[in-house]
Design a protein around this motif. Structure first.
Motif, short mmCIF file in Angstrom:
data_model
loop_
_atom_site.label_atom_id
_atom_site.label_comp_id
_atom_site.label_asym_id
_atom_site.label_seq_id
_atom_site.Cartn_x
_atom_site.Cartn_y
_atom_site.Cartn_z
N ILE A 88 0.86 -1.19 0.00
CA ILE A 88 0.00 0.00 0.00
C ILE A 88 0.89 1.24 0.00
O ILE A 88 1.84 1.34 0.77
CB ILE A 88 -0.93 0.00 1.23
N ASN A 89 0.58 2.17 -0.89
CA ASN A 89 1.30 3.44 -0.93
C ASN A 89 0.78 4.31 0.21
O ASN A 89 -0.37 4.77 0.17
CB ASN A 89 1.07 4.11 -2.29
N ILE A 90 1.59 4.52 1.22
CA ILE A 90 1.15 5.24 2.41
C ILE A 90 0.78 6.68 2.10
O ILE A 90 -0.16 7.23 2.68
CB ILE A 90 2.20 5.16 3.55
N LYS A 91 1.48 7.31 1.16
CA LYS A 91 1.14 8.69 0.80
C LYS A 91 -0.25 8.75 0.20
O LYS A 91 -1.05 9.63 0.56
CB LYS A 91 2.17 9.26 -0.18
N GLU A 92 -0.56 7.82 -0.70
CA GLU A 92 -1.89 7.78 -1.30
C GLU A 92 -2.95 7.45 -0.25
O GLU A 92 -4.04 8.03 -0.26
CB GLU A 92 -1.94 6.74 -2.42
N ALA A 93 -2.64 6.52 0.64
CA ALA A 93 -3.60 6.13 1.68
C ALA A 93 -3.97 7.31 2.57
O ALA A 93 -5.14 7.54 2.86
CB ALA A 93 -3.03 4.98 2.52
N VAL A 94 -2.97 8.08 2.98
CA VAL A 94 -3.23 9.24 3.84
C VAL A 94 -4.02 10.29 3.07
O VAL A 94 -5.00 10.85 3.57
CB VAL A 94 -1.93 9.83 4.41
N GLU A 95 -3.62 10.56 1.84
CA GLU A 95 -4.32 11.55 1.02
C GLU A 95 -5.78 11.16 0.80
O GLU A 95 -6.68 11.99 0.95
CB GLU A 95 -3.61 11.74 -0.32
N GLU A 96 -6.01 9.90 0.47
CA GLU A 96 -7.38 9.43 0.24
C GLU A 96 -8.20 9.51 1.53
O GLU A 96 -9.37 9.91 1.50
CB GLU A 96 -7.36 8.00 -0.30
#
Length: 106
Positions: A88-96
């Motif tokens: 999981i891309n943590i940057k994308e997860a936080v942004e989403e």
């Protein structure tokens, strides 16, 4: 936080995890599993709770502010590691998460 800071934090986090993997292989003959990493994270998350209690003077502990600061940082580190290990891309997860939550609260 800008993308370059995120990238550097993630890079440093994964490098530290690899160093721990080396210690695990040397001392135990294998790396921790994903489940062991998750359990370690949950243990540290529990310690954040205990350190918050200490910070609020509800649990006596010496130097609680320094320990709380350390455990908060360590928990973020664990989340980066767990995201990486699960693809999981943590940057994308936080942004989403932030975008979804902001939209719910509008």
């Amino acid at each position: 936080m800008d993308q370059s800071n995120w990238d550097r934090i993630i890079e440093r986090s994964l490098k530290i995890r690899e160093s721990y993997h080396e210690l695990e292989r040397r001392h135990h003959g294998s790396e921790w599993t994903l489940e062991e990493d998750a359990l370690a994270y949950l243990t540290d998350a529990g310690l954040v709770g205990r350190n918050i209690m200490s910070h609020q003077k509800r649990w006596l502990k010496k130097d609680s502010e320094a320990e709380l600061k350390h455990k908060l940082g360590e928990n973020i580190w664990w989340l980066i590691v767990l995201a990486d290990r699960t693809g999981i891309n943590i940057k994308e997860a936080v942004e989403e998460f932030l975008t979804k939550t902001e939209n719910v609260l509008k």
